[in-house]
Design an enzyme around this catalytic site. Structure first.
Site, short mmCIF file in Angstrom:
data_model
loop_
_atom_site.label_atom_id
_atom_site.label_comp_id
_atom_site.label_asym_id
_atom_site.label_seq_id
_atom_site.Cartn_x
_atom_site.Cartn_y
_atom_site.Cartn_z
N ASP A 13 43.26 47.02 42.61
CA ASP A 13 44.58 46.39 42.78
C ASP A 13 45.73 47.27 42.27
OD1 ASP A 13 43.26 44.05 43.69
OD2 ASP A 13 42.94 43.45 41.60
N LYS A 16 47.18 50.48 46.21
CA LYS A 16 46.78 51.57 47.12
C LYS A 16 47.24 51.30 48.54
CE LYS A 16 42.45 51.02 45.90
NZ LYS A 16 42.61 50.12 44.77
N GLY A 40 41.63 44.11 49.02
CA GLY A 40 42.76 43.37 49.58
C GLY A 40 43.98 44.25 49.50
N HIS A 41 44.35 44.85 50.60
CA HIS A 41 45.49 45.75 50.60
C HIS A 41 46.70 45.04 51.20
CE1 HIS A 41 42.68 49.48 50.28
NE2 HIS A 41 42.76 48.79 49.18
N GLN A 224 38.91 49.23 45.70
CA GLN A 224 38.64 48.93 44.28
C GLN A 224 39.18 50.08 43.41
OE1 GLN A 224 35.54 48.53 46.49
NE2 GLN A 224 36.68 46.69 46.96
N ARG A 303 42.83 34.64 42.81
CA ARG A 303 42.65 34.43 41.37
C ARG A 303 43.76 35.11 40.57
NH1 ARG A 303 36.76 36.81 40.30
NH2 ARG A 303 37.44 38.24 41.92
P1 IMP Z 1 32.41 42.36 44.25
O1 IMP Z 1 32.91 43.69 44.67
O2 IMP Z 1 32.92 41.22 45.09
O3 IMP Z 1 30.92 42.34 44.09
O4 IMP Z 1 32.99 42.06 42.78
C1 IMP Z 1 32.63 42.83 41.64
C2 IMP Z 1 33.81 43.02 40.70
O5 IMP Z 1 34.76 43.87 41.32
C3 IMP Z 1 34.57 41.75 40.37
O6 IMP Z 1 35.08 41.84 39.05
C4 IMP Z 1 35.71 41.73 41.36
O7 IMP Z 1 36.80 40.98 40.91
C5 IMP Z 1 36.03 43.22 41.41
N1 IMP Z 1 36.64 43.63 42.66
C6 IMP Z 1 36.05 43.81 43.85
N2 IMP Z 1 36.93 44.23 44.77
C7 IMP Z 1 38.10 44.35 44.14
C8 IMP Z 1 39.40 44.78 44.54
O8 IMP Z 1 39.65 45.20 45.68
N3 IMP Z 1 40.37 44.76 43.58
C9 IMP Z 1 40.12 44.38 42.32
N4 IMP Z 1 38.93 43.97 41.89
C10 IMP Z 1 37.93 43.96 42.78
#
Ligand code: IMP
Length: 430
Positions: A13, A16, A40-41, A224, A303
């Site tokens: 977040d 990017k 989520g961009h 991420q 969230r």
């Molecule tokens: P997952 O990628 O859905 O398995 O989540 C694993 C961890 O990465 C969690 O803490 C999510 O909140 C975090 N996470 C996954 N994708 C993103 C993103 O694009 N931005 C911020 N946190 C992310």
């Protein structure tokens, strides 16, 4: 023309999407190489907010090629939704500009269900996005995953779905006591995605190799952030892919020399969603102000994000891992109201100090930030596009970050819109 990777150096977040959108103007091809619809961009163009989870943000620029690389786990439902949304907004007029790797793995309904069940019923909650990312990558590594090319072949797809469901239903029913899946339902439901996807599927390795040979400018869009990397992040509170620059090669099939530089992206402060250590987290009024001013709510899950001061300890580690020399600093204007601003320059546990993040997660949880305090600027910086017009204290803050991190701050974002940006250096000089 050089090619670049754009990598988040915090916990995701970092903003990017906006930077990719900005740099896409000068690039020929924009590529996603890992992750899935957990990203989520958010991009604001002429006041209109567009959120993309899967398709590279570069798609908002006409004439650019966008590629979903083999390292991505593709959710066909999200893909279909984004295609529809983009077309209805007048984007993606030419379908040949979007390419999907035939060997990217597909997210299946049981991946999402297992992700949710683990989070709600299992021990050791990670705070995932619930998009099935972890279970899909597990299947990939377990060599039972279903790839885009498998979906295109109904017979192979059917066999693989049936084979997978034997185990998945056993776990869903036997361990979690929930209703399982019927193979026929999934097979039939996914028929429509075969039609949606077919025209975009190609050998993206071959396509990208050609682009490299022709000297095209490629922008590799990370999702991420470095501290969510499966190897280098705060394990187990991480995502299930390698988010760092090193994965650009495996996630796309281009050689290392094809990437000339890695640009880091970070916010002027730090945020995190989900569980896991976060030493500079502010659980007080200041954290609340940052959250409200920065609209820090997840683009994928809604969230509220955990907010805190800039963490130079973890940022430095990310800069080293990715080989970053230049960074884009986003959301500077969110700090406009503060009298004083803090930068975390070290961690402390008891009387022991750490200058880099501890590898033992238990120890990371205990880390207390060591802060350096700088003056706030208490002036509106929103929308400023010229570095010289920034208040002195804001310039000092940026310069201080440059000194601590040993990098140049090349781009500064002063608002969500494409236009609200200070560009100090151009990356794409011929
Ligand atoms: P997952 O990628 O859905 O398995 O989540 C694993 C961890 O990465 C969690 O803490 C999510 O909140 C975090 N996470 C996954 N994708 C993103 C993103 O694009 N931005 C911020 N946190 C992310």
């Amino acid at each position: 023309m050089p090619s670049f990777g754009l990598i988040g150096i915090q916990w995701g977040d970092e903003g990017k999407g906006k930077i990719v959108d900005l740099l896409s103007e000068k690039a020929d091809v924009i590529v996603r190489f890992q992750g899935g619809a957990n990203a989520g961009h958010t991009i604001v163009v002429n006041g209109r907010r567009i959120v993309l989870h899967l398709i590279p943000s570069g798609i908002l620029h006409e004439g650019k090629y966008c590629v979903i690389g083999n390292g991505v786990v593709l959710d066909p439902e999200v893909f279909e939704h984004e295609i529809t949304q983009l077309k209805s907004e007048g984007y993606l007029k030419d379908d040949s500009k979007l390419l999907v790797s035939a060997t990217a793995h597909i997210i299946m309904p049981y991946h999402k269900k297992l992700d949710m069940l683990r989070e709600s019923k299992g021990k050791g909650k990670i705070g995932t996005t619930g998009r099935g990312i972890g279970p899909a990558y597990e299947d990939k590594m377990g060599r039972i995953g279903i790839r885009v090319v498998d979906l295109l072949n109904r017979k192979v797809f059917e066999e693989k779905v049936r084979q997978n469901l034997e185990i998945k239903n056993f776990i869903i029913r036997g361990y979690y006591g929930e209703e399982g899946f019927k193979a026929e339902d999934i097979i039939e439901y996914y028929d429509r995605f075969r039609n949606v996807l077919e025209k975009y599927v190609s050998d993206t390795v071959e396509f990208l190799q050609k682009c490299v040979a022709q000297g095209k400018c490629i922008l590799f869009e990370g999702a991420q952030g470095t501290h969510l990397d499966i190897d280098h992040g705060t394990y187990p509170f991480v995502t299930s892919s390698n988010t760092v620059a090193g994965n650009i090669m495996s996630g796309t099939g281009i050689p290392p020399f094809a990437v000339q530089g890695i640009i880091g992206v970070c916010k002027a402060y730090t945020t995190r969603v989900g569980e896991g250590p976060f030493p500079t987290e502010l659980k007080d009024e200041i954290g609340e102000i940052i959250r409200e001013r920065g609209k820090e709510y997840g683009a994928t899950t809604g969230r509220p994000r955990r907010c805190g001061w800039f963490d130079a300890v973890s940022a430095k580690r990310a800069i080293a891992i990715n080989g970053i020399k230049q960074i884009c600093l986003t959301k500077l204007d969110v700090l406009d109201e503060f009298e004083k601003i803090k930068i975390c320059t070290g961690y402390r546990v008891g009387d022991k100090e750490y200058s880099s993040p501890p590898l033992d997660t238990e120890l990371y949880w205990k880390c207390v930030p060591v802060y350096e305090e700088v003056k706030g600027w208490k002036t509106k910086t929103t929308g400023i596009t010229d570095f010289r017009k920034l208040p002195g204290a804001a310039k000092d803050y940026i310069k201080r970050l440059e000194t601590i991190l040993g990098v140049r701050v090349s781009i500064i974002s002063t608002g969500p819109d494409r236009a609200e940006t200070i560009v100090r250096d151009s990356f794409f000089k011929k």
